[in-house]
Design an enzyme around this catalytic site. Structure first.
Site, PDB file in Angstrom:
ATOM      1  N   ASP A  34      39.854  12.799  44.929  1.00 15.49           N
ATOM      2  CA  ASP A  34      40.997  13.604  44.461  1.00 15.49           C
ATOM      3  C   ASP A  34      42.281  12.852  44.847  1.00 15.49           C
ATOM      4  O   ASP A  34      42.229  11.885  45.605  1.00 15.49           O
ATOM      5  CB  ASP A  34      40.998  14.992  45.141  1.00 15.49           C
ATOM      6  CG  ASP A  34      41.710  16.066  44.314  1.00 15.49           C
ATOM      7  OD1 ASP A  34      41.023  16.954  43.764  1.00 15.49           O
ATOM      8  OD2 ASP A  34      42.955  16.018  44.201  1.00 15.49           O
ATOM      9  N   ASN A  87      35.702  15.966  36.692  1.00 14.42           N
ATOM     10  CA  ASN A  87      36.291  17.312  36.703  1.00 14.42           C
ATOM     11  C   ASN A  87      37.811  17.307  36.835  1.00 14.42           C
ATOM     12  O   ASN A  87      38.468  18.254  36.390  1.00 14.42           O
ATOM     13  CB  ASN A  87      35.642  18.075  37.883  1.00 14.42           C
ATOM     14  CG  ASN A  87      36.451  19.277  38.300  1.00 14.42           C
ATOM     15  OD1 ASN A  87      36.393  20.322  37.658  1.00 14.42           O
ATOM     16  ND2 ASN A  87      37.231  19.142  39.372  1.00 14.42           N
ATOM     17  N   TYR A 153      46.922  20.039  26.333  1.00  5.91           N
ATOM     18  CA  TYR A 153      45.678  20.406  27.035  1.00  5.91           C
ATOM     19  C   TYR A 153      44.547  20.591  26.030  1.00  5.91           C
ATOM     20  O   TYR A 153      43.446  20.051  26.197  1.00  5.91           O
ATOM     21  CB  TYR A 153      45.905  21.691  27.837  1.00  5.91           C
ATOM     22  CG  TYR A 153      44.744  22.090  28.707  1.00  5.91           C
ATOM     23  CD1 TYR A 153      44.571  21.530  29.968  1.00  5.91           C
ATOM     24  CD2 TYR A 153      43.806  23.025  28.281  1.00  5.91           C
ATOM     25  CE1 TYR A 153      43.494  21.885  30.773  1.00  5.91           C
ATOM     26  CE2 TYR A 153      42.732  23.388  29.075  1.00  5.91           C
ATOM     27  CZ  TYR A 153      42.582  22.822  30.322  1.00  5.91           C
ATOM     28  OH  TYR A 153      41.519  23.175  31.119  1.00  5.91           O
ATOM     29  N   LYS A 157      41.144  18.314  25.724  1.00  2.00           N
ATOM     30  CA  LYS A 157      39.799  18.863  25.945  1.00  2.00           C
ATOM     31  C   LYS A 157      38.923  18.716  24.704  1.00  2.00           C
ATOM     32  O   LYS A 157      37.708  18.557  24.815  1.00  2.00           O
ATOM     33  CB  LYS A 157      39.901  20.329  26.403  1.00  2.00           C
ATOM     34  CG  LYS A 157      40.562  20.502  27.780  1.00  2.00           C
ATOM     35  CD  LYS A 157      39.790  19.789  28.886  1.00  2.00           C
ATOM     36  CE  LYS A 157      40.347  20.085  30.269  1.00  2.00           C
ATOM     37  NZ  LYS A 157      39.615  19.384  31.340  1.00  2.00           N
ATOM     38  N   ILE A 186      38.745  30.499  34.694  1.00  2.00           N
ATOM     39  CA  ILE A 186      38.053  30.575  35.990  1.00  2.00           C
ATOM     40  C   ILE A 186      39.097  30.733  37.096  1.00  2.00           C
ATOM     41  O   ILE A 186      40.133  30.044  37.074  1.00  2.00           O
ATOM     42  CB  ILE A 186      37.244  29.276  36.246  1.00  2.00           C
ATOM     43  CG1 ILE A 186      36.351  28.903  35.045  1.00  2.00           C
ATOM     44  CG2 ILE A 186      36.424  29.387  37.533  1.00  2.00           C
ATOM     45  CD1 ILE A 186      35.254  29.855  34.698  1.00  2.00           C
ATOM     46  N   THR A 188      40.878  29.821  39.851  1.00  2.00           N
ATOM     47  CA  THR A 188      41.110  28.635  40.692  1.00  2.00           C
ATOM     48  C   THR A 188      42.622  28.470  40.870  1.00  2.00           C
ATOM     49  O   THR A 188      43.406  29.131  40.173  1.00  2.00           O
ATOM     50  CB  THR A 188      40.582  27.349  40.017  1.00  2.00           C
ATOM     51  OG1 THR A 188      41.419  27.070  38.882  1.00  2.00           O
ATOM     52  CG2 THR A 188      39.139  27.462  39.565  1.00  2.00           C
TER      53      THR A 188
HETATM   54  P1  NAD Z   1      42.373  22.861  40.227  1.00  2.00           P
HETATM   55  O1  NAD Z   1      43.809  22.613  39.958  1.00  2.00           O
HETATM   56  O2  NAD Z   1      41.965  23.815  41.274  1.00  2.00           O
HETATM   57  O3  NAD Z   1      41.599  21.501  40.482  1.00  2.00           O
HETATM   58  C1  NAD Z   1      41.889  20.316  39.818  1.00  2.00           C
HETATM   59  C2  NAD Z   1      41.823  19.192  40.825  1.00  2.00           C
HETATM   60  O4  NAD Z   1      42.076  17.963  40.123  1.00  2.00           O
HETATM   61  C3  NAD Z   1      42.893  19.314  41.920  1.00  2.00           C
HETATM   62  O5  NAD Z   1      42.307  19.205  43.184  1.00  2.00           O
HETATM   63  C4  NAD Z   1      43.836  18.168  41.621  1.00  2.00           C
HETATM   64  O6  NAD Z   1      44.438  17.608  42.783  1.00  2.00           O
HETATM   65  C5  NAD Z   1      42.914  17.178  40.933  1.00  2.00           C
HETATM   66  N1  NAD Z   1      43.661  16.224  40.125  1.00  2.00           N
HETATM   67  C6  NAD Z   1      44.690  16.462  39.277  1.00  2.00           C
HETATM   68  N2  NAD Z   1      45.137  15.318  38.752  1.00  2.00           N
HETATM   69  C7  NAD Z   1      44.385  14.324  39.283  1.00  2.00           C
HETATM   70  C8  NAD Z   1      44.376  12.914  39.137  1.00  2.00           C
HETATM   71  N3  NAD Z   1      45.260  12.278  38.352  1.00  2.00           N
HETATM   72  N4  NAD Z   1      43.464  12.206  39.825  1.00  2.00           N
HETATM   73  C9  NAD Z   1      42.583  12.822  40.644  1.00  2.00           C
HETATM   74  N5  NAD Z   1      42.553  14.158  40.836  1.00  2.00           N
HETATM   75  C10 NAD Z   1      43.448  14.894  40.159  1.00  2.00           C
HETATM   76  O7  NAD Z   1      41.796  23.331  38.803  1.00  2.00           O
HETATM   77  P2  NAD Z   1      40.349  23.779  38.339  1.00  2.00           P
HETATM   78  O8  NAD Z   1      40.526  25.044  37.598  1.00  2.00           O
HETATM   79  O9  NAD Z   1      39.341  23.692  39.412  1.00  2.00           O
HETATM   80  O10 NAD Z   1      40.108  22.649  37.241  1.00  2.00           O
HETATM   81  C11 NAD Z   1      39.056  21.709  37.287  1.00  2.00           C
HETATM   82  C12 NAD Z   1      38.744  21.278  35.856  1.00  2.00           C
HETATM   83  O11 NAD Z   1      38.279  22.406  35.119  1.00  2.00           O
HETATM   84  C13 NAD Z   1      39.939  20.734  35.085  1.00  2.00           C
HETATM   85  O12 NAD Z   1      39.538  19.635  34.305  1.00  2.00           O
HETATM   86  C14 NAD Z   1      40.332  21.889  34.192  1.00  2.00           C
HETATM   87  O13 NAD Z   1      40.986  21.476  33.036  1.00  2.00           O
HETATM   88  C15 NAD Z   1      38.982  22.496  33.908  1.00  2.00           C
HETATM   89  N6  NAD Z   1      39.012  23.878  33.460  1.00  2.00           N
HETATM   90  C16 NAD Z   1      39.545  24.848  34.248  1.00  2.00           C
HETATM   91  C17 NAD Z   1      39.555  26.163  33.793  1.00  2.00           C
HETATM   92  C18 NAD Z   1      40.135  27.291  34.602  1.00  2.00           C
HETATM   93  O14 NAD Z   1      40.333  28.371  34.037  1.00  2.00           O
HETATM   94  N7  NAD Z   1      40.379  27.147  35.888  1.00  2.00           N
HETATM   95  C19 NAD Z   1      39.043  26.459  32.525  1.00  2.00           C
HETATM   96  C20 NAD Z   1      38.498  25.436  31.759  1.00  2.00           C
HETATM   97  C21 NAD Z   1      38.489  24.139  32.230  1.00  2.00           C
END
Ligand code: NAD
Length: 250
Positions: A34, A87, A153, A157, A186, A188
């Protein structure tokens, strides 16, 4: 997953952290990565509590040198790479397509699509050395359908699903399966940052879009990732698996 090595990007919080812990519960050795070093330490602690070996690597997936180094460090420590969950991602600004800033567009695509491509590129190279491997990319329901005021976004995706399917075809006969998980909304930190779970009215509206009548939990996504990455999914490749409480079924 004993003696197998799993790499998870964006593992400092949210879905990535839960996924890393879920792989640890299955007995895999874990590489977490990360840009947030402090939060990564907390994930590391939780993985050790599951009794797994863990290596933390600080890396920005939009920087090719960081990604190359991340995969190299994994190989140096554990000798191989069997599974990867790409992720890491960001939500980006909220604006219509006509008003979206060009810099904002570049930032989202640079991380969510180019960054994912870079991770796949170096992971595939390492997996070809083993003659086997499994990659799970985290796309979204917004890889399947549109969503107002999130053009970058949504495009990133959707693009990631195209990349997933293409790479799946390319490596299907080389022992590497490549799939995607597409979560609904989700709970988060990403939803907090977007003001979705911090504003009750917005939260209820988003919940109403899910036939399940609630938001998803990171663990529910993590379990789907681990299954897709495992040998139990040995004939599954190029698949965009929805974990969305029915969002896209409506
Ligand atoms: P989050 O913000 O809790 O986690 C994302 C993590 O990615 C963070 O720890 C952040 O520091 C890290 N990150 C961001 N940019 C980065 C980079 N350039 N290099 C390395 N790390 C980096 O969010 P989340 O909800 O856990 O999201 C995780 C994945 O799930 C993402 O790809 C997001 O698009 C996808 N997603 C999330 C949801 C939702 O509703 N939470 C829905 C669909 C998809």
């Amino acid at each position: 997953m004993d003696n197998k090595v799993a790499l998870i990007t964006g593992a400092a919080t949210g879905i990535g952290r839960e996924t890393a812990i879920a792989f640890a519960r299955k007995g895999a050795d874990i590489v977490i990565s990360d840009i947030k070093g402090e939060d990564l330490k907390e994930t590391e602690k939780k993985i050790k509590e599951e009794g797994a070996e863990v290596l933390s690597v600080k890396a920005d997936i939009s920087r090719e040198d960081d990604v190359r180094n991340m995969v190299n460090e994994a190989i140096e420590k554990f000798g191989r790479l069997d599974m990867a969950c790409n992720n890491a991602g960001i939500g980006g600004e909220s604006a219509t397509s006509g008003e979206y800033s060009t810099a904002g567009w570049d930032k989202v695509l640079n991380i969510n699509l180019r960054g994912q491509f870079l991770c796949m590129k170096y992971e595939i190279e390492a997996m070809l050395e083993n003659g086997s491997g499994s990659i799970v990319n985290i796309s979204s329901i917004l890889g399947h359908v549109g969503f107002a005021e999130a053009p970058a976004y949504v495009a990133s995706k959707h693009g990631l699903l195209g990349l997933t399917k293409t790479a799946a075809i390319e490596y299907a006969q080389k022992g590497i399966r490549i799939n995607a998980v597409c979560p609904g909304f989700i709970e988060t930190p990403m939803l907090e940052d977007a003001g979705i779970t911090t504003d009750e009215e917005t939260k209820q509206y988003i919940i109403s879009l899910h036939p399940a009548g609630r938001l998803g939990k990171p663990r529910e996504v993590a379990d789907a990732v681990v299954w897709l990455a495992s040998d139990e999914a040995s004939f599954v490749t190029g698949h965009p698996l929805l974990v969305d409480g029915g969002y896209v079924a409506r």
